[in-house]
Scaffold this motif. Structure first.
Motif, PDB file in Angstrom:
ATOM      1  N   GLY A   1       2.602   1.646  -3.362  1.00 46.61           N
ATOM      2  CA  GLY A   1       1.640   2.104  -4.359  1.00 46.61           C
ATOM      3  C   GLY A   1       1.297   3.574  -4.185  1.00 46.61           C
ATOM      4  N   ASN A   2       1.136   3.989  -2.954  1.00 46.74           N
ATOM      5  CA  ASN A   2       0.853   5.396  -2.652  1.00 46.74           C
ATOM      6  C   ASN A   2       2.001   6.276  -3.132  1.00 46.74           C
TER       7      ASN A   2
ATOM      8  N   PHE B   1       0.833  -1.202   0.000  1.00 45.10           N
ATOM      9  CA  PHE B   1       0.000   0.000   0.000  1.00 45.10           C
ATOM     10  C   PHE B   1       0.872   1.257   0.000  1.00 45.10           C
ATOM     11  N   GLU B   2       1.873   1.275   0.857  1.00 44.19           N
ATOM     12  CA  GLU B   2       2.755   2.443   0.950  1.00 44.19           C
ATOM     13  C   GLU B   2       3.540   2.649  -0.342  1.00 44.19           C
TER      14      GLU B   2
ATOM     15  N   GLU C   1      -7.583  -0.488  -2.694  1.00 39.65           N
ATOM     16  CA  GLU C   1      -7.811  -0.355  -1.255  1.00 39.65           C
ATOM     17  C   GLU C   1      -8.383   1.006  -0.886  1.00 39.65           C
ATOM     18  N   LYS C   2      -7.876   2.049  -1.532  1.00 41.03           N
ATOM     19  CA  LYS C   2      -8.287   3.407  -1.153  1.00 41.03           C
ATOM     20  C   LYS C   2      -9.605   3.828  -1.801  1.00 41.03           C
TER      21      LYS C   2
ATOM     22  N   HIS D   1       2.077   6.347  -6.948  1.00 43.94           N
ATOM     23  CA  HIS D   1       0.917   7.119  -7.402  1.00 43.94           C
ATOM     24  C   HIS D   1       1.161   8.616  -7.225  1.00 43.94           C
TER      25      HIS D   1
ATOM     26  N   TYR E   1      -3.006  -2.157  -6.183  1.00 44.32           N
ATOM     27  CA  TYR E   1      -3.415  -2.499  -4.817  1.00 44.32           C
ATOM     28  C   TYR E   1      -3.826  -1.239  -4.054  1.00 44.32           C
ATOM     29  N   PHE E   2      -2.998  -0.217  -4.141  1.00 43.89           N
ATOM     30  CA  PHE E   2      -3.275   1.045  -3.445  1.00 43.89           C
ATOM     31  C   PHE E   2      -4.611   1.644  -3.892  1.00 43.89           C
TER      32      PHE E   2
END
Length: 100
Positions: A36-37, A33-34, A95-96, A40, A91-92
């Motif tokens: 991907g963030n 997640f981190e 999830e978000k 992004h 994934y990010f």
């Protein structure tokens, strides 16, 4: 009695191992997640804001479509991502925003 104790110990070991594996998966998903963030933020905001993911008429309707769109954007912008980076962005975003 020995058999019951042996079974109890075996079960306890199995539960501990299961806990450790699941705890590691949690760390992996947090890291993904981190990552991907980060990817992004560094690349996707150059072309659009978060509103593209939340608008009523968005055309991404499945996880597969999301993956294809991320690859399309990556290719169009020339983002120097490895497959793992692309997967992390998918994934990010899922999830978000999307929750597929």
């Amino acid at each position: 009695m020995k058999t019951a104790i042996t079974q109890f110990i075996s079960l306890a070991i199995l539960l501990c191992c299961s806990f450790l594996v699941n705890a590691d998966k949690g760390a992996d998903t947090k890291q993904q997640f981190e990552q991907g963030n980060k990817m992004h933020t560094e690349h996707c905001y150059k072309c659009h804001t978060d509103k593209v993911y939340t608008r009523d008429d968005r055309f991404v309707k499945s996880l597969s479509a999301l993956g294809k769109q991320v690859v399309r954007c990556k290719d169009n912008t020339g983002a120097p991502w490895f497959d793992e980076d692309t997967d992390a962005v998918v994934y990010f975003l899922n999830e978000k925003y999307y929750k597929f």
